[in-house]
Scaffold this motif. Sequence first.
Motif, mmCIF file in Angstrom:
data_model
loop_
_atom_site.group_PDB
_atom_site.id
_atom_site.type_symbol
_atom_site.label_atom_id
_atom_site.label_comp_id
_atom_site.label_asym_id
_atom_site.label_seq_id
_atom_site.Cartn_x
_atom_site.Cartn_y
_atom_site.Cartn_z
ATOM 1 N N ALA A 188 0.825 -1.214 0.000
ATOM 2 C CA ALA A 188 0.000 0.000 0.000
ATOM 3 C C ALA A 188 0.858 1.263 0.000
ATOM 4 N N VAL A 189 0.272 2.322 -0.503
ATOM 5 C CA VAL A 189 0.840 3.669 -0.415
ATOM 6 C C VAL A 189 -0.242 4.540 0.203
ATOM 7 N N THR A 190 0.100 5.293 1.233
ATOM 8 C CA THR A 190 -0.866 6.143 1.915
ATOM 9 C C THR A 190 -0.528 7.604 1.630
ATOM 10 N N VAL A 191 -1.532 8.354 1.187
ATOM 11 C CA VAL A 191 -1.348 9.771 0.864
ATOM 12 C C VAL A 191 -2.100 10.583 1.908
ATOM 13 N N ARG A 192 -1.390 11.478 2.563
ATOM 14 C CA ARG A 192 -1.979 12.400 3.540
ATOM 15 C C ARG A 192 -1.579 13.816 3.151
ATOM 16 N N THR B 156 3.455 7.999 2.324
ATOM 17 C CA THR B 156 4.237 6.970 3.004
ATOM 18 C C THR B 156 3.910 5.612 2.403
ATOM 19 N N ASP B 157 4.861 4.700 2.472
ATOM 20 C CA ASP B 157 4.623 3.336 2.047
ATOM 21 C C ASP B 157 3.923 2.591 3.170
ATOM 22 N N TYR C 146 -2.537 2.386 5.990
ATOM 23 C CA TYR C 146 -2.846 3.665 6.620
ATOM 24 C C TYR C 146 -2.818 3.629 8.135
ATOM 25 N N THR C 147 -2.827 2.448 8.742
ATOM 26 C CA THR C 147 -2.768 2.373 10.200
ATOM 27 C C THR C 147 -1.677 1.401 10.613
ATOM 28 N N GLU C 148 -1.392 1.391 11.866
ATOM 29 C CA GLU C 148 -0.400 0.466 12.422
ATOM 30 C C GLU C 148 -1.075 -0.732 13.082
#
Length: 113
Positions: free
Chosen positions: A57-61, A66-67, A70-72
């Motif tokens: 996944a790639v998360t855009v904020r 970030t690679d 979206y959560t930990e």
Amino acid sequence: MRYYLLIPSVEAEWQAKTQAEKDAVFATHERFAELLADRGHTNLKGYGAALADPATAVTVRGSGVTDGPYTEAAEHLAGLYVVESEDRDDLVECCRLLATAESAIEIRAAELD
């Protein structure tokens, strides 16, 4: 009404399954798709869509990109169905079958214009 059926999973638990156990899960998905059709619910893709491993996944904020997911959390979204249905209660009953093979099924209505 359009509903999204969200399927959470824990990647480590999935990887620990034998091929026979994975095949049993896939067979349940096939029975679930048949049940939807038999009961008048329209599966818009004709099948469930499995999502790629969360590590891809790639998360855009607003703060950047970030690679990874979206959560930990250990649990992630593993797949989904998009279903048109006029009978939410019956759709919930159909999802009981799929929940026997998956940890849970989250049913979310989508507001469409």
